[in-house]
Design an enzyme around this catalytic site. Structure first.
Site, PDB file in Angstrom:
ATOM      1  CB  THR A   1       3.967 -12.465 -22.393  1.00  0.00           C
ATOM      2  OG1 THR A   1       4.850 -12.483 -23.393  1.00  0.00           O
ATOM      3  CG2 THR A   1       3.696 -13.886 -21.735  1.00  0.00           C
TER       4      THR A   1
ATOM      5  CG  HIS B   1       1.307 -22.405  -4.805  1.00  0.00           C
ATOM      6  ND1 HIS B   1       0.064 -22.529  -4.589  1.00  0.00           N
ATOM      7  CD2 HIS B   1       1.686 -23.526  -5.026  1.00  0.00           C
ATOM      8  CE1 HIS B   1      -0.224 -23.585  -4.609  1.00  0.00           C
ATOM      9  NE2 HIS B   1       0.661 -24.520  -4.894  1.00  0.00           N
TER      10      HIS B   1
END
Length: 406
Positions: free
Chosen positions: A316, A368
């Site tokens: 993006t 994560h």
């Protein structure tokens, strides 16, 4: 009487919004002529006449329809009106103007019909700015980025005096906007999202673009932009760090040996993410051609659900709006997203001396649960290395080291 119903547009889509009728009640429509625009949670598509005849509208604009609901009917027995254009034929040309009218200066086109640059269009869509309220400074009145920013800064001022109101505008959320909202909240709540940052010296890329932009466009028919460099660099880094290109499915980890790169594009009705399939196998020109194709479809609301499904990683670019740094949100079920930002000249210490370099901050948001710190940082460092040394993208390593087999 032929019934025109809402067609199936995707396995997971159960309802759509009727955005706009392009034909009026009682109008005669040719076969395959577009009748209205429908919007699902993923894309906008058109409903066409299955046979020629007179249109009778059943569903109103802004109505929410289920798949299979009746939108309209076509009376195929109705006689075709005299003077109606044949299927596929252009409308009849207007009569020639009178001699005295021909001498008049042509009137300026309404401001709302004036074209705008892609960046200006994106900002107007994001900030809900009406094109009619913006005075274009480009060629033939084209609206540029600065024109929109000035209009936003001067909003509420008429004739030098501030105009204050306390009106509230209520607008129903579109299916696309509701989907964006749901997915963003889901991404925040269902992933262990973390962001790591780095910065890249854009000197070499800007030199390459300046040196080869004309010959590149002449050879391939498209401009040499930044997105091809970033897409190629990310594709190479994803193959080296497969966890960044994977996702969690229940108790399993799904790894991809291909790179389907989602490109975030600001469309008139919200943010969409069309996918460049197998980006790792495309040339620079191939990437640029695909970016142009998908961006145009996004602006015209012509993207199909298939063109926005199945990406493995997202890029993006908030830099087109002037963003210096941000933390992008993961595009689930993907596990990572790279945020590009504004290129800004900054003083940098180069070999013990201060030099002004065009720098860009990069942000990698990642899940994560599947990507460890070593992998996220290693991926971002590799992207930085490839962007600062674009010649490495050809074979993946330094040519001299390749020669010496190091």
């Amino acid at each position: 009487m032929i019934e025109i119903k809402v067609p199936t547009v995707g396995e997971s889509i159960s309802e759509v919004t009727l955005v706009k009728w392009l034909k009026k009640e009682g109008d005669y429509a040719n076969r395959d002529e577009v009748l209205c625009e429908l919007e699902s949670e993923k894309a906008t598509f058109e409903l066409t006449a299955e046979q020629a005849g007179t249109l009778h509208i059943v569903a109103e604009e802004n109505a929410t329809l289920k798949i299979g609901d009746l939108a309209c009917t076509i009376d195929e027995t109705a006689a075709k009106p005299a003077g109606a254009p044949a299927a596929g034929a252009p409308a009849a040309a207007p009569a020639a103007p009178k001699a005295e009218k021909a001498a008049e200066a042509p009137k300026a086109a309404p401001q709302s019909d004036v074209k705008a640059s892609p960046v200006a269009n994106a900002i107007m869509s994001d900030k809900q700015v009406n094109a009619a309220d913006v005075k274009g400074s480009g060629a033939q009145g084209r609206i540029m980025k600065q024109d929109v920013l000035e209009a936003i800064n001067n909003a509420g001022k008429r004739g030098g005096a501030a105009a204050f109101t306390r009106e509230d505008k209520v607008q129903k959320m579109s299916n696309l906007r509701k989907t964006i909202s749901r997915r963003l909240v889901e991404a925040k709540n269902s992933t262990a999202m973390l962001t790591t940052f780095n910065e890249v010296d854009m000197t070499r890329i800007m030199e390459v673009r300046k040196l080869y932009k004309d010959s590149f466009k002449e050879s391939h028919g498209v401009n040499l932009g930044f997105m091809s460099f970033f897409t190629r660099a990310c594709s190479m880094a994803l193959l080296e760090w497969p966890a960044v290109n994977a996702y969690i499915d229940g108790d399993s980890l799904i790894y991809h040996d291909y790179c389907d790169i989602s490109i975030a594009v600001s469309a008139p009705k919200g943010l969409v993410v069309p996918v460049i399939r197998n980006a790792e196998s495309l040339s620079m020109a191939g990437i640029e051609q695909k970016v142009v194709e998908l961006a145009k479809k996004a602006r015209d609301n012509k993207l199909t659900p298939d063109e926005m499904a199945g990406g493995t990683f997202t890029i993006t670019n908030g830099g087109v709006f002037g963003s210096l740094m941000s933390t992008p949100i993961i595009n689930i079920p993907q596990s990572a997203i790279l945020g590009m930002h504004k290129i800004q000249d900054r003083p940098m210490a180069i070999n013990g001396k201060v030099e002004i370099r065009p720098m860009m901050y990069l942000a990698l948001s990642y899940d994560h649960r599947i990507i460890d710190g070593r992998e996220s940082v290693g991926f971002l460092v590799r992207v930085k290395e490839l962007l600062e040394n674009p010649e490495l993208m050809l074979i993946g390593k330094d040519p001299v080291k390749a020669l010496l087999e190091l």
